[in-house]
Design an enzyme around this catalytic site. Structure first.
Site, mmCIF file in Angstrom:
data_model
loop_
_atom_site.group_PDB
_atom_site.id
_atom_site.type_symbol
_atom_site.label_atom_id
_atom_site.label_comp_id
_atom_site.label_asym_id
_atom_site.label_seq_id
_atom_site.Cartn_x
_atom_site.Cartn_y
_atom_site.Cartn_z
ATOM 1 N N LYS A 42 7.282 6.318 -3.909
ATOM 2 C CA LYS A 42 5.844 6.168 -3.671
ATOM 3 C C LYS A 42 5.210 7.554 -3.615
ATOM 4 C CE LYS A 42 2.671 3.660 -0.565
ATOM 5 N NZ LYS A 42 2.582 2.831 0.659
ATOM 6 N N SER A 67 -0.040 -1.432 0.232
ATOM 7 C CA SER A 67 -0.393 -0.300 -0.605
ATOM 8 C C SER A 67 0.721 0.162 -1.538
ATOM 9 C CB SER A 67 -0.802 0.880 0.283
ATOM 10 O OG SER A 67 0.315 1.331 1.045
ATOM 11 N N SER A 72 2.560 -2.757 3.981
ATOM 12 C CA SER A 72 2.488 -2.152 2.647
ATOM 13 C C SER A 72 3.775 -2.171 1.860
ATOM 14 C CB SER A 72 1.991 -0.710 2.756
ATOM 15 O OG SER A 72 0.606 -0.684 2.988
#
Lengths: 483, 411
Positions: free
Chosen positions: A83, A158, A182
């Site tokens: 990420k 997210s 997330s």
């Protein structure tokens, strides 16, 4: 092992074993991963950066070790995606925000160096909602990610990019972060496994902070076992993160495959009430039925403070975010607006130009709840309610070994569907924020599909540091649903 | 969008223009005045020039003074002209509001738009009842209703806000709010006793050349005194103006002094957004700043009506949003301020459930997992290389981060 083995390129254990034995090269595994990226990326926008050259060098290094008779590690040659809120030395790290465009961190996040030490090959940085604030990936400062299962839909957020790469088969495993869901929510939307470990289980050094008392780093994989193998390399105390817990790391494979007969599985009524999509309900109930068939005792429980979770979460998270994001001021890194004549004006212009709407909204909300006259009414109050929420779980875990719930109230929604209504978007996290507030581990596993073919996720929650139980129950459901 | 310039409005103002709407009227007279100046010097200088009017047959409506009505969307705006003025002065604003999709009623107030003689017998209750009827008309077919007005039209908008707590908001352009002094009123009464009917009005108070206002050239005294009674009434109840207010004030106004706007801004308990019009005189709706005024009005209605229609109580005012933005070092434009006021209010309303919970005996959590006194050995280790770090700075100089000046800046 062939390059285009659908839907992906093998399992973590399978690739690592084949690479370690010299059966296939890390380079060939990486190449098939990159080919798939080339095929799909233009449509999906999973990546902010693809670091092919660096990955080739890493893969070759793994192959050289194998060639020299040395062990590159338990994740040898496994292509992983990171990420883009995890610092990577010499590779741009943006948090999908314009304010960090072009920034090159001077160091690697601890999880990144641990994975590389274990032989994993990072292939790129995955797209996210800006500063991990969002539930759909539409708040990315660059491109929204499209859900590989249905490209008209969001992948969740997210960590939408990290979930989507697993669903698309462009990486074998990936890392995300989870502040209010997330990891688990996009895992559910994309039909993959995502694990948020216990608070303190995985070092957050080098994770760009959003809400420090809620932020977690965790893995995604195609299966519970892949996810466990990733966690194995990530977990453990580390001095650079003072919140990382000094608790021994068990072998996470040990309990996987163990019988679940006799386990007490809690089913909280609050997670099956109004607002739950009927298809999600029946899919999760079918999963629970499988556990019952395998000999689990299904125990109805109540977590009465659940309804306060979202408001509590959004007070605590935004308050902490407004403080953490104060550092983006155009002085030490990132972008600086040109026109500012004075320091204060430069701050304002930089932040106005650099942050997107959702980030500003949360900074505003957080600043408001911390501002004079409101601190007690909002922030302190929320921190008290947070204890009530945590005590719900403490009580429940005296009666049960694990808790199962839906991960999300609905399957993946359409791109654009909730963008105008921040509150509706926040409610997408209604079943996941509780685990962040309480700091307990939670995992989402695929649990059937809707009539439209959209993945549905089941969430399994456990006691602090009881990831082995979460993985054991998750594997049992996975196994039963596959069979 | 369909215009119904005659049908619906005729009900509102039937007394005034029922049979008159097709008449012709020459506008060869010079640009005409607006409200008689009750402020002082101008009037005193012109005192001898008084006039008498006899009641006579109604005069045709002035060109451009016709009422205006548009059946638009679920948000309605009553638009009101000023004392001795006509809808002509408000037509550009009304048109802009209609173009934005709102329903609009711009009535012709009784006694206005024809000749001063027609106005002599009209009073504040006549004008306010027409404003009330227009409001009722819109309230009957719209979800949310706003009132906008210039000068006495602004006074009427405030009057409506005081009567209707559920009004969505008001837009006041140079409204008359501050009651004129008793000595001035005594003087007018004295003139009345001496047989005067009216006093001269100030000519079109417009900075822009060639933009005449259609209005009477004289201000009838009895109606003017009646208007002052109306101002007394609204001024005493400004604490009841709880709706959002957009106050548009001309920097230079020869008719209504700026104290009127100050009073409204100070006393109205709801959020007041005041915008200064730098290049306009009193009749700002026809002046240089008219385009800005129209844009502000449309934006105001949009941002206020949206949460109102979702029935969200506004917990954060635009002023608070600006304050918080200053604390957070964010430069927000007006659109963002309006949007965040709406959205943050909605989110905080959701949070309110937490505030109501009794947690007197519950200690706050600062950390999800109890950890105490995490210490490490105090040993020297390598830290990040200075050059590497500075290489990431937007501007660095002499081994330091360079920033703009910090002396003499506003906080």
């Amino acid at each position: 092992m062939t390059a285009r083995q659908a839907p992906g390129i093998g399992s973590v254990a399978g690739i690592a074993a084949a690479v370690r034995s010299g059966e296939i090269s890390a380079r060939s595994v990486l190449q098939s991963s990159l080919e798939r990226v080339a095929d799909l990326e233009a449509d999906l926008h999973c990546f902010n950066a693809i670091t092919a050259e660096k990955a080739m060098a890493d893969a070759d290094a793994v192959d050289r070790l194998v060639g020299s008779g040395l062990d590159p590690g338990p994740l040898a040659g496994v292509p992983v995606a990171l990420k883009d809120n995890l610092c990577t030395e010499g590779i741009p790290t943006t948090c999908s925000s314009r304010i960090l465009a072009g920034w090159m961190p001077p160091y690697d996040a601890t999880v990144v160096s641990r994975l590389r030490c274990a032989g994993a090959v990072p292939v790129g940085k995955t797209n996210l909602d800006e500063f991990a604030m969002g539930s759909s990936n539409e708040n990315s400062g660059f491109h929204p990610v499209h859900n590989p299962r249905d490209r008209s839909r969001v992948p969740g957020g997210s960590s939408g990019g990290s979930a989507a790469v697993i669903a698309a088969g462009t990486a074998v495993a990936s890392i995300g972060s989870d502040t209010g869901g997330s990891i688990r929510q996009p895992a559910a939307f994309c039909g993959v496994v995502g694990l948020k470990p216990t608070y303190g289980r995985v070092s957050r050094y080098g994770l760009i902070a959003f809400a420090s008392s809620l932020d977690h780093v965790g893995p995604f994989g195609k299966s519970v076992k892949d996810t466990a193998l990733m966690l194995q390399q990530m977990a453990g105390r580390e001095p650079l993160d003072s919140t990382s817990a000094d608790v021994p790391v068990p072998n996470y494979l040990d309990q996987i495959g163990q019988p679940v007969r006799g386990l007490r599985i809690g089913v909280p009524e609050e997670y099956f009430g109004e607002g739950l999509d009927p298809e999600v309900r029946s899919a999760v109930e079918a999963g629970i039925q499988e556990l019952a068939k395998a000999g689990c005792e299904i125990v109805p429980i109540s977590l009465p403070y659940s309804k306060y979770a979202i408001p509590t979460y959004y007070v605590v998270a935004t308050a902490e975010a407004s403080s953490n994001l104060a550092r983006y001021d155009g002085v030490r890194y990132g972008v600086r607006a040109r026109e500012g004549k004075t320091l204060a004006e430069m701050y304002r212009r930089t932040r106005d130009a650099g942050f997107g709407a959702e980030v500003k909204r949360r900074i505003m909300l957080g600043t408001y709840v911390l501002s004079a006259g409101y601190y007690d009414a909002y922030y302190l109050k929320a921190q008290r309610v947070r204890r009530l929420l945590a005590s719900d779980f403490d009580r429940a875990f005296t009666k049960v070994d694990a808790i199962v719930t839906p991960t999300t109230p609905t399957p993946a929604f359409k791109l654009g569907e909730k963008m105008d209504d921040p509150l509706a978007m926040y409610l997408a996290d209604i079943f996941t924020v509780t685990a962040n507030l309480a700091g307990i581990p939670g995992m989402s596993i695929p649990c059937g599909k809707s009539r439209e073919g959209l993945p549905i996720g089941m969430q399994i929650l456990g006691k602090h540091f009881d990831e082995p139980m979460v993985l054991r129950v998750g594997h049992a459901v996975e196994h039963a649903m596959a069979g | 969008m369909d215009c119904v310039t005659t049908s619906s409005c005729s009900r509102l103002t039937s007394a005034v223009h029922s049979s008159l709407r097709n008449g012709n009227f020459s506008t060869s007279a010079p640009p005409l005045g607006l409200v008689g100046s009750w402020i002082g010097h101008y009037l005193l200088e012109n005192l001898p020039r008084t006039a008498r009017y006899d009641a006579r047959v109604p005069t045709p409506i002035l060109v451009g003074a016709e009422p205006f009505s548009v059946a638009g969307g679920p948000i309605g705006v009553v638009v009101l002209h000023g004392f001795t003025g006509t809808p002509q002065s408000m037509r550009p604003l009304a048109t802009a509001l209609a173009a934005a999709g709102f329903s609009v009623e711009l009535p012709l107030l009784p006694g206005h738009g024809t000749s001063v003689a027609d106005m002599v017998s009209t009073r504040w209750p006549d004008w306010s009842s027409v404003a009330e009827a227009a409001y009722g008309e819109l309230a009957g077919r719209c979800d949310r209703v706003f009132a906008a007005g210039l000068s006495m039209g602004g006074t009427l908008a405030i009057w409506l806000a005081e009567r209707h707590p559920d009004i969505a908001g008001i837009i006041a352009v140079n409204p008359l709010v501050d009651p004129p002094s008793s000595s001035f009123r005594d003087m007018l009464s004295g003139m009345l006793e001496e047989g005067a009917v009216s006093v001269p009005a100030i000519g079109s108070d417009i900075a822009m050349q060639g933009a005449p206002e259609s209005a009477y050239d004289a201000s009838p005294i009895e109606p003017m005194l009646s208007m002052f009674d109306g101002v007394d009434e609204i001024a005493a109840r400004l604490g009841e103006v709880r709706c959002p207010v957009l106050l548009l004030s001309s920097r230079t106004d020869h008719v209504v002094p700026s104290e009127s706007g100050d009073l409204l801004a100070a006393r109205a308990p709801g959020p007041v957004e005041r915008v200064w019009l730098e290049r306009s005189f009193h009749v700002a709706t026809l002046d240089h700043d008219a385009p800005e005024l129209e844009a502000r009005a449309v934006a105001f209605v949009n941002k206020v009506a949206v949460p109102a229609m979702s029935e969200t109580e506004r917990l954060i005012s635009p002023e608070e949003v600006r304050h918080v933005a200053r604390l957070a070092r964010l430069a927000l434009d007006d659109d963002e301020v309006g949007r965040y006021a709406v959205q943050l209010s909605a989110i905080l309303e959701h949070v309110d459930a937490v505030r109501r919970l009794d947690t007197a005996d519950v200690p706050p959590t600062a950390h999800p997992f109890p950890v105490e006194n995490v210490l490490r050995p105090d040993t020297e280790t390598l830290s990040l290389d200075r050059e590497t770090v500075l290489a990431q700075a937007p501007v660095a100089e002499d081994d330091r981060f360079r920033v703009p000046r910090i002396m003499g800046e506003a906080p």
